[in-house]
Design a protein around this motif. Sequence first.
Motif, PDB file in Angstrom:
ATOM      1  N   SER A   3      71.546  50.404   0.998  1.00  0.00           N
ATOM      2  CA  SER A   3      70.453  50.768   1.885  1.00  0.00           C
ATOM      3  C   SER A   3      69.146  50.864   1.116  1.00  0.00           C
ATOM      4  O   SER A   3      69.128  51.271  -0.057  1.00  0.00           O
ATOM      5  N   TYR A   4      68.060  50.505   1.802  1.00  0.00           N
ATOM      6  CA  TYR A   4      66.739  50.417   1.165  1.00  0.00           C
ATOM      7  C   TYR A   4      65.700  50.942   2.154  1.00  0.00           C
ATOM      8  O   TYR A   4      65.765  50.644   3.359  1.00  0.00           O
TER       9      TYR A   4
ATOM     10  N   GLU B  47      60.753  52.001   6.986  1.00  0.00           N
ATOM     11  CA  GLU B  47      61.920  51.494   7.706  1.00  0.00           C
ATOM     12  C   GLU B  47      63.140  51.433   6.782  1.00  0.00           C
ATOM     13  O   GLU B  47      63.039  51.043   5.619  1.00  0.00           O
ATOM     14  N   VAL B  48      64.283  51.833   7.344  1.00  0.00           N
ATOM     15  CA  VAL B  48      65.538  51.783   6.592  1.00  0.00           C
ATOM     16  C   VAL B  48      66.200  50.434   6.860  1.00  0.00           C
ATOM     17  O   VAL B  48      66.427  50.062   8.016  1.00  0.00           O
TER      18      VAL B  48
ATOM     19  N   ALA C 169      72.660  58.549   3.684  1.00  0.00           N
ATOM     20  CA  ALA C 169      71.947  59.276   2.630  1.00  0.00           C
ATOM     21  C   ALA C 169      70.437  59.143   2.810  1.00  0.00           C
ATOM     22  O   ALA C 169      69.683  60.113   2.625  1.00  0.00           O
ATOM     23  N   ASN C 170      69.983  57.956   3.203  1.00  0.00           N
ATOM     24  CA  ASN C 170      68.555  57.773   3.451  1.00  0.00           C
ATOM     25  C   ASN C 170      68.098  58.540   4.686  1.00  0.00           C
ATOM     26  O   ASN C 170      66.982  59.078   4.720  1.00  0.00           O
ATOM     27  N   LEU C 171      68.955  58.592   5.706  1.00  0.00           N
ATOM     28  CA  LEU C 171      68.595  59.368   6.897  1.00  0.00           C
ATOM     29  C   LEU C 171      68.540  60.866   6.596  1.00  0.00           C
ATOM     30  O   LEU C 171      67.662  61.580   7.100  1.00  0.00           O
TER      31      LEU C 171
END
Length: 736
Positions: free
Chosen positions: A185-186, A218-219, A492-494
């Motif tokens: 994820s980025y 943006e993910v 994890a990004n959220l």
Amino acid sequence: MSKIIYTHTDEAPLLATYSFLPIVAGYAAKAGIEIETRDISLAGRILAQFPERLTEEQRVGDALAELGELAHDPSANIIKLPNISASVPQLEAAIAELQALGYDIPAYSANPETDEERDAAARYDRVKGSAVNPVLRQGNSDRRAPASVKAYAKAHPHSMGTWSADSKTDVATMGHDDFFANEKSYVSPSDDTLRIEHVDASGAITVLKSDLKVLEGEVVDATFMSAKALDAFLEEQVARAKAEGVLFSVHLKATMMKVSDPILFGHVVKAFFKPVFEKHGADLAAAELSPNDGLGAILAGLDALPNGAEIKAAFDAALAEGPELAMVNSDKGITNLHVPSDVIVDASMPAMIRIGGHMWGPDGQEADTLAVIPDSSYAGIYQATIDDCRANGALDPATMGTVPNVGLMAQAAEEYGSHDKTFEIADAGTVRVVSSSGDVLLSHEVEAGDVWRACQTKDAPIRDWVKLAVQRARLSDTPAVFWLDVNRAHDANLIAKIEQYLPEHDTEGLEIHVMAPAEATAFSLARIRQGLDTISVTGNVLRDYNTDLFPILEVGTSAKMLSIVPLMAGGGLFETGAGGSAPKHVQQLVAEDYLRWDSLGEFFALAASFEHLAQATGNDKAQVLADTLDRATGTFLDEDRSPGRRLGTIDNRGSHFYLALYWAQELARQTDDAELAGAFAPLAERLAADERSIVEELLAVQGESADIGGYYRPDAAKAGAVMRPSATFNDAIAAL
């Protein structure tokens, strides 16, 4: 005049609309509200793709595109009924029906070879699968069981199966080499245009997608499922089901995940019938009989093959040799592997859990089941529920709490937005996501046959989702749990964004948690058994799963959910429950003029739509319609006016009559608007006086076949006549 858009969709909800919409339009007109319709049915969406091939009389506008634009308008007020998310077999059936009706549309080719075929396939790709929801859902989701439905379920608990402590039912999931395990994820630091490309062993680059626009914050996620690992896993599960003496079943979502899941389904068919495909796979492929379309499509095409009888015998032998298959229809021999769109995970798993962890076997009897859910991203929620029921017994609808949902779905968030970025890999190599400056942001080493996908989640919907979760927790004074796994790259990004955005809101005194999905399931079930409520705050797929799982256990069906989408532009989208479009109900109507579809979801959505209209436009009469409809729906439930289960009881049409009666009575007796009270008093008296005659007219048609003129595109006059058989009732509504 204020306006509400009411959608024409498919199957049972569409048929119910022919009966219910005249009532809605008549009542709304008295409040200065106009009801307009837009056709977003599968057939309508198909025809909108080919205007140049149709006569002027046959052409239809692109209603879905129109509503997509309206969803960005603050004045939007759209009531959206369940529609077909078309699998390839459904798409092909709809095309065949339209062609038979005289529409000059092309055939669908899964492997187009000419420019004309490629053009047609591209247009059909805009129609199949989850084509509607990503366009309309320009806001996040607020789904919950209305208080009246919950009260009714507690007073009249639905049947629940018995769970045994030694039940063999379990979920089988990969846990490695799948979408969950391989995800990267980025978060984009700025607006950019990305590209997805495949690099083969020789270094040759093939651009898979060239114009992937992303916004700051943006993910972007990328992952793949290993075909080799999937096949090995599936072979193990076939052997396990055989050894344990349980039914074998697979649970995917080939409708919404229209690219990836039909491929996975095909792998399951090949694994279960491995000897057949080892011997006859080349013949089946040459005849374009694909396992992705299911066993039913293959068997239907065998007559055209010279060795079709031999292949049919091989399939029969494999069925006899392998574990027993879970059945969709035991009487008709339709297995879990016949049609990819027949067994949809978010509906099939709760139904299995509700009846004690059983599915139906070939002998027509219930049996323990091995439920195969290949990707492990969300499979744990079902295993946690099974474990809870195995340890504690079936849940009790008379005492259990509720689990409403706040779902992140705006602007095609997460996996449901992956369709144009999902690929079955042709050759071994590397798939990578590259920035406009040439930096490799995400990459995977892949092999031929792997299924690779990317998806996006914009920052603004995430921010709105956090806000909505806090609002719901505050309004209901209920704990809220974000179902996110820190060990999953996307989650994890959220979680980092939640930690950033929560301080923007007043959370003083609120109980807010972040838990991995399986842990959150166990937490929520423990509270449910104590009669306590817990808000699940989830991503898009879990929104679908949870708004079937918990309502089916709590109130017996997901069709009774209140489903509101506060559009980010300020308008409102009101969905009529979480249920599907009920093809079996259509079959029953055609066979014996009886429609079991329950329109309760429409009643709730309509009331919420009126309330939103009142708040947005200052139309006080709209608020009166909303309040009286809510009370009428409560009476409807108390009097048990939902469709019965057998001929001789009221069906969908009778339920509409009683809703109209109770609603007119509530309007006549309310004191907030004398004009409306005066307008509806005569109707209330008339409907009450004519109750026996109307019910008799509605019951009189039952038992005979009904002609609606088409399945995917019914004839409006024929369907309208079938769904409005009471002249007495029709005259009363017309008198408005």
